[in-house]
Write a protein that holds these residues in place. Structure first.
Motif, mmCIF file in Angstrom:
data_model
loop_
_atom_site.group_PDB
_atom_site.id
_atom_site.type_symbol
_atom_site.label_atom_id
_atom_site.label_comp_id
_atom_site.label_asym_id
_atom_site.label_seq_id
_atom_site.Cartn_x
_atom_site.Cartn_y
_atom_site.Cartn_z
ATOM 1 N N LEU A 39 0.831 -1.208 0.000
ATOM 2 C CA LEU A 39 0.000 0.000 0.000
ATOM 3 C C LEU A 39 0.865 1.258 0.000
ATOM 4 N N ARG A 40 1.918 1.254 0.797
ATOM 5 C CA ARG A 40 2.776 2.434 0.876
ATOM 6 C C ARG A 40 3.523 2.677 -0.432
ATOM 7 N N LEU A 41 3.945 1.611 -1.081
ATOM 8 C CA LEU A 41 4.633 1.767 -2.360
ATOM 9 C C LEU A 41 3.735 2.477 -3.380
ATOM 10 N N ILE A 42 2.449 2.155 -3.360
ATOM 11 C CA ILE A 42 1.504 2.806 -4.262
ATOM 12 C C ILE A 42 1.197 4.224 -3.795
ATOM 13 N N GLN A 43 0.921 4.360 -2.500
ATOM 14 C CA GLN A 43 0.468 5.646 -1.982
ATOM 15 C C GLN A 43 1.549 6.726 -2.019
ATOM 16 N N MET A 44 2.817 6.336 -2.021
ATOM 17 C CA MET A 44 3.885 7.333 -1.952
ATOM 18 C C MET A 44 3.900 8.236 -3.185
ATOM 19 N N SER A 45 3.323 7.787 -4.285
ATOM 20 C CA SER A 45 3.339 8.597 -5.509
ATOM 21 C C SER A 45 1.980 9.199 -5.846
ATOM 22 N N VAL A 46 0.970 8.942 -5.008
ATOM 23 C CA VAL A 46 -0.387 9.383 -5.344
ATOM 24 C C VAL A 46 -0.486 10.904 -5.407
ATOM 25 N N ALA A 135 2.506 17.152 2.049
ATOM 26 C CA ALA A 135 3.027 16.286 3.114
ATOM 27 C C ALA A 135 1.896 15.621 3.888
ATOM 28 N N GLN A 136 0.768 16.334 4.050
ATOM 29 C CA GLN A 136 -0.380 15.805 4.785
ATOM 30 C C GLN A 136 -1.355 15.068 3.877
ATOM 31 N N ALA A 137 -1.038 15.004 2.582
ATOM 32 C CA ALA A 137 -1.902 14.340 1.588
ATOM 33 C C ALA A 137 -3.320 14.900 1.626
ATOM 34 N N ASN A 138 -3.415 16.229 1.772
ATOM 35 C CA ASN A 138 -4.728 16.898 1.750
ATOM 36 C C ASN A 138 -5.122 17.075 0.289
ATOM 37 N N MET A 139 -5.944 16.141 -0.230
ATOM 38 C CA MET A 139 -6.207 16.075 -1.660
ATOM 39 C C MET A 139 -6.956 17.297 -2.193
ATOM 40 N N ILE A 140 -7.889 17.833 -1.417
ATOM 41 C CA ILE A 140 -8.633 19.002 -1.892
ATOM 42 C C ILE A 140 -7.690 20.181 -2.089
ATOM 43 N N GLN A 141 -6.817 20.420 -1.110
ATOM 44 C CA GLN A 141 -5.881 21.531 -1.225
ATOM 45 C C GLN A 141 -4.898 21.319 -2.373
ATOM 46 N N VAL A 142 -4.438 20.090 -2.536
ATOM 47 C CA VAL A 142 -3.524 19.772 -3.636
ATOM 48 C C VAL A 142 -4.203 20.025 -4.978
ATOM 49 N N ILE A 143 -5.456 19.614 -5.107
ATOM 50 C CA ILE A 143 -6.168 19.794 -6.371
ATOM 51 C C ILE A 143 -6.455 21.265 -6.640
ATOM 52 N N MET A 144 -6.813 22.036 -5.608
ATOM 53 C CA MET A 144 -7.055 23.465 -5.792
ATOM 54 C C MET A 144 -5.787 24.161 -6.316
ATOM 55 N N PHE A 145 -4.644 23.853 -5.722
ATOM 56 C CA PHE A 145 -3.379 24.420 -6.194
ATOM 57 C C PHE A 145 -3.101 23.992 -7.637
ATOM 58 N N ALA A 254 -9.911 -2.098 -7.143
ATOM 59 C CA ALA A 254 -10.616 -1.248 -6.179
ATOM 60 C C ALA A 254 -11.279 -2.091 -5.093
ATOM 61 N N PHE A 255 -11.910 -3.180 -5.491
ATOM 62 C CA PHE A 255 -12.650 -4.028 -4.557
ATOM 63 C C PHE A 255 -11.715 -4.713 -3.561
ATOM 64 N N THR A 256 -10.561 -5.145 -4.027
ATOM 65 C CA THR A 256 -9.666 -5.923 -3.159
ATOM 66 C C THR A 256 -8.763 -5.050 -2.295
ATOM 67 N N THR A 257 -8.412 -3.847 -2.762
ATOM 68 C CA THR A 257 -7.523 -2.982 -1.975
ATOM 69 C C THR A 257 -8.299 -1.989 -1.108
ATOM 70 N N THR A 258 -9.573 -1.759 -1.412
ATOM 71 C CA THR A 258 -10.452 -0.804 -0.717
ATOM 72 C C THR A 258 -9.862 0.600 -0.681
ATOM 73 N N SER A 259 -9.123 0.984 -1.705
ATOM 74 C CA SER A 259 -8.527 2.316 -1.734
ATOM 75 C C SER A 259 -8.588 2.905 -3.137
ATOM 76 N N SER A 260 -9.266 4.048 -3.257
ATOM 77 C CA SER A 260 -9.323 4.743 -4.540
ATOM 78 C C SER A 260 -7.937 5.247 -4.938
ATOM 79 N N ALA A 261 -7.148 5.644 -3.946
ATOM 80 C CA ALA A 261 -5.808 6.162 -4.229
ATOM 81 C C ALA A 261 -4.920 5.082 -4.844
ATOM 82 N N VAL A 262 -4.992 3.878 -4.302
ATOM 83 C CA VAL A 262 -4.186 2.774 -4.831
ATOM 84 C C VAL A 262 -4.639 2.401 -6.241
ATOM 85 N N THR A 263 -5.940 2.513 -6.503
ATOM 86 C CA THR A 263 -6.498 2.129 -7.804
ATOM 87 C C THR A 263 -6.239 3.177 -8.878
ATOM 88 N N LEU A 264 -5.919 4.414 -8.481
ATOM 89 C CA LEU A 264 -5.820 5.529 -9.423
ATOM 90 C C LEU A 264 -4.916 5.257 -10.624
#
Length: 403
Positions: A39-46, A135-145, A254-264
């Protein structure tokens, strides 16, 4: 001998993980570290993947196009989210999953609702420091920027000034996607090591107790998907069977990892190579959908509200049911895109309907399993909206879709 596809490998890993969990129970706990590493290997680049995708997509648009497409995306997102909430309420009223539940020990829980005011929530959309937001993975703020950065790139391009930054962002995105595709080769191992410890720790007791809720959630999720996929197929004039086939791999991940971020990463890749959606549309709509379009969470929240009302024998009038739909829809804006976010959102909504947040622990034991359905709906709905927008903008390659 023909090599087994990645999709079939993940399916096999899922079945083996469930079996290993039931057979060995707590003894497979040591596998959790491997699943967490995957999970971390995937999430580190999300975060950088989302930033790059949005900047590239918006930077390649004209300012007028962005406004027109943005309005379409928002309307389709809201429509699908409201539909999911309504289906959750209807199935809850029909199947009554909260009637007859007997569960001891639900009085204690560490889950807390959000204490932010409406002012704080709105102001929180804009980052004070983009590095801090990343750093906090605040997706809304990241997308707004990223939206503003992409808009500035688009204007610079139109003014005939240096547009090399956009080319660099596009190349950078390709590198990140290649890196993630290499990591995804470990998906079967990762999925096995994620599922086995969950099954082993939860056991069958809580599953049997709350099986009615899970069945109701599963049936309502399937109905929503059927209805929404039919709407998409008719609107885009494509084969429903082919649509399901082309979305099968991302749905399984998506079903097996339960994470939209990992599936992206898989989602963006399949949008281009299997569904024929242009990069311009998919890289704009899909990241936005992660934070603004959570159909699975909306359905889960509305169904949970009805379940708890039945659990406490509280009668809900038409006004309260409408309120449940609205709250379930609004709570999905900027939701957490990793496993466990559903309980936090539920803890925020419950007090607004005078339902005790302590009872949320009742669903905590099966959060992984309900998260499977939530993530499946979130990912598939985002993808279908991208398909709809691509068809509208004449950027859907039907040859790729039907190949």
């Amino acid at each position: 001998m023909r090599k087994m596809s990645m999709t079939n490998q993940v399916m096999l890993a899922t079945v083996l993980g469930i079996a290993a969990g039931f057979i060995f129970q707590e003894k497979v706990e040591f596998l959790k570290i491997v699943g967490d590493l995957f999970l971390r290997l995937i999430q580190m680049s999300v975060v950088v993947l989302i930033m790059g995708a949005v900047i590239e997509a918006v930077g390649g648009l004209e300012a007028k196009e962005l406004g027109k497409i943005g309005l379409k995306v928002f309307l389709w997102f809201m429509g699908s989210t409201v539909l999911a909430a309504v289906i959750g309420v209807v199935f809850g009223l029909i199947l009554k999953p909260g009637v007859g539940i007997a569960f001891k020990g639900f009085e204690s829980t560490t889950i807390q609702s959000s204490t932010e005011s409406l002012h704080d929530i709105i102001v929180g959309f804009i980052p004070k420091n983009i590095i801090e937001a990343m750093a906090q993975a605040n997706m809304i703020q990241v997308i707004m920027f990223s939206l503003l950065f992409g808009l500035a790139l688009s204007l610079i391009k139109n003014e005939g000034k240096n547009g090399q930054i956009l080319d660099f962002v596009s190349s950078f995105n390709n590198v990140i996607l290649k890196m993630v595709s290499l990591i995804m080769k470990l998906a079967p191992i990762g999925v096995f090591c994620l599922i086995a410890p969950v099954i082993g720790n939860v056991g069958t007791g809580v599953l049997v107790t709350l099986m009615k809720f899970l069945l109701t959630l599963g049936l309502s999720a399937i109905l929503f998907l059927i209805v929404w996929l039919i709407i998409t197929a008719l609107y885009c004039k494509v084969s429903l069977k082919k649509l399901i086939q082309n979305m099968w791999r991302m749905s399984l991940v998506a079903f097996t990892t339960t994470s939209s971020a990992v599936t992206l990463p898989i989602q963006i890749e399949d949008c281009k190579e299997k569904l024929g959606i242009s990069d311009r549309i998919s890289k704009l709509v899909i990241p936005l959908g992660m934070t603004l379009n959570s159909n699975g969470l909306s359905l889960f929240l509305s169904l949970s509200i009805i379940t708890f009302a039945q659990f406490y024998n509280i009668q809900m009038g038409i006004g309260q049911l409408v309120q449940a739909v609205l709250l379930s829809t609004l709570a999905c804006l900027g939701t957490v895109v990793v496993p466990g976010g559903g309980l936090v959102a539920l803890a925020t909504v419950m007090p607004m309907l005078n339902l005790p947040t302590e009872s949320i622990a009742l669903l905590a034991g099966i959060d992984w399993f309900s998260g499977m359905f939530r993530t499946l709906l979130n990912v598939d709905a985002d993808t279908t909206v991208a398909l709809i927008i691509a068809a509208d903008e004449k950027e859907l390659d039907y040859d790729i879709f039907n190949s």
